[in-house]
Design an enzyme around this catalytic site. Structure first.
Site, PDB file in Angstrom:
ATOM      1  N   CYS A  38      38.369  45.994  34.684  1.00 30.70           N
ATOM      2  CA  CYS A  38      38.706  44.671  35.214  1.00 30.70           C
ATOM      3  C   CYS A  38      39.995  44.674  36.040  1.00 30.70           C
ATOM      4  O   CYS A  38      40.094  43.950  37.032  1.00 30.70           O
ATOM      5  CB  CYS A  38      38.756  43.628  34.109  1.00 30.70           C
ATOM      6  N   HIS A  64      42.481  40.608  30.036  1.00 27.52           N
ATOM      7  CA  HIS A  64      41.499  40.523  31.117  1.00 27.52           C
ATOM      8  C   HIS A  64      42.226  40.046  32.365  1.00 27.52           C
ATOM      9  O   HIS A  64      43.294  39.416  32.267  1.00 27.52           O
ATOM     10  CB  HIS A  64      40.343  39.579  30.760  1.00 27.52           C
ATOM     11  N   ASP A  71      35.555  35.731  39.004  1.00 28.19           N
ATOM     12  CA  ASP A  71      35.603  36.976  38.239  1.00 28.19           C
ATOM     13  C   ASP A  71      34.612  37.958  38.849  1.00 28.19           C
ATOM     14  O   ASP A  71      33.399  37.808  38.678  1.00 28.19           O
ATOM     15  CB  ASP A  71      35.283  36.726  36.770  1.00 28.19           C
TER      16      ASP A  71
END
Length: 191
Positions: free
Chosen positions: A97, A124, A141
């Site tokens: 990520c 995250h 995202d």
């Protein structure tokens, strides 16, 4: 109004959604572990041995963290430098990520979006892009190929958020409130 705008979505937002989808499906690849550089064994056969010292080349590309691996098939050592340098990320096109958000934010800025890097202290990261039509920041995202679903982490993943900070070209902002439906719970976890 143009057809997309008549449907309540601007051309900018259409481009953003297409960029998000392209980034996940065609451009960047998830990497839990590297393939073996010697025998070509798949990532599933690479066993973590913890962090290893970064080389001068790793440091040149802002990889101060390098994960070490041992191939269970041939015994050779493998490495996964966690690059943060935009040029190197465009070259390797793989990571987790952190690398995904770094590179996606770069791509957003390259096509003219006002974009910022968002860090969730519970581990995250993602991107926010400013919507000119809506006059607000949109959650994006690239790992999930999703846009404007800010409660995904708390409601969908069960995360217990503490701090979510957005880093833009000119500021850093606490955006935690946008990502929680339970602000009192978040406030209690902060003490």
């Amino acid at each position: 109004a143009a057809p997309a705008e008549a449907d309540g979505i601007s051309h900018q937002e259409c481009l953003l959604l297409e960029l998000l989808h392209w980034f996940k499906e065609d451009f960047f690849k998830w990497c839990d572990a590297p393939e073996c550089g010697k025998c070509g064994a798949p990532p599933a056969q690479m066993q973590s041995v913890g962090h290893v010292p970064p080389s001068s080349d790793d440091l040149r590309y802002a990889a101060s963290v390098v994960e070490g691996y041992r191939c269970s098939a041939c015994g050779s050592a493998g490495r996964f430098p966690r690059y943060n340098h935009p040029g190197k990320l465009l070259e390797t096109r793989k990571g987790r990520c952190g690398e995904w958000a770094n590179c996606f934010t770069l791509c957003c800025r390259a096509v003219g979006f006002e974009a910022r890097h968002v860090v969730d202290w519970t581990d995250h990261v993602w991107t926010e892009v400013f919507s000119e039509r809506q006059h607000r920041w949109l959650h994006c995202d690239p790992c999930e190929d999703c846009c404007d679903k800010p409660l995904l982490y708390e409601a969908g993943w069960g995360k217990e958020l503490t701090y979510v900070l957005a880093f833009g070209a000119e500021d850093a902002v606490d955006v935690t409130r946008r990502y929680t439906a339970r602000p009192d719970d978040v406030a209690a976890r902060r003490t």
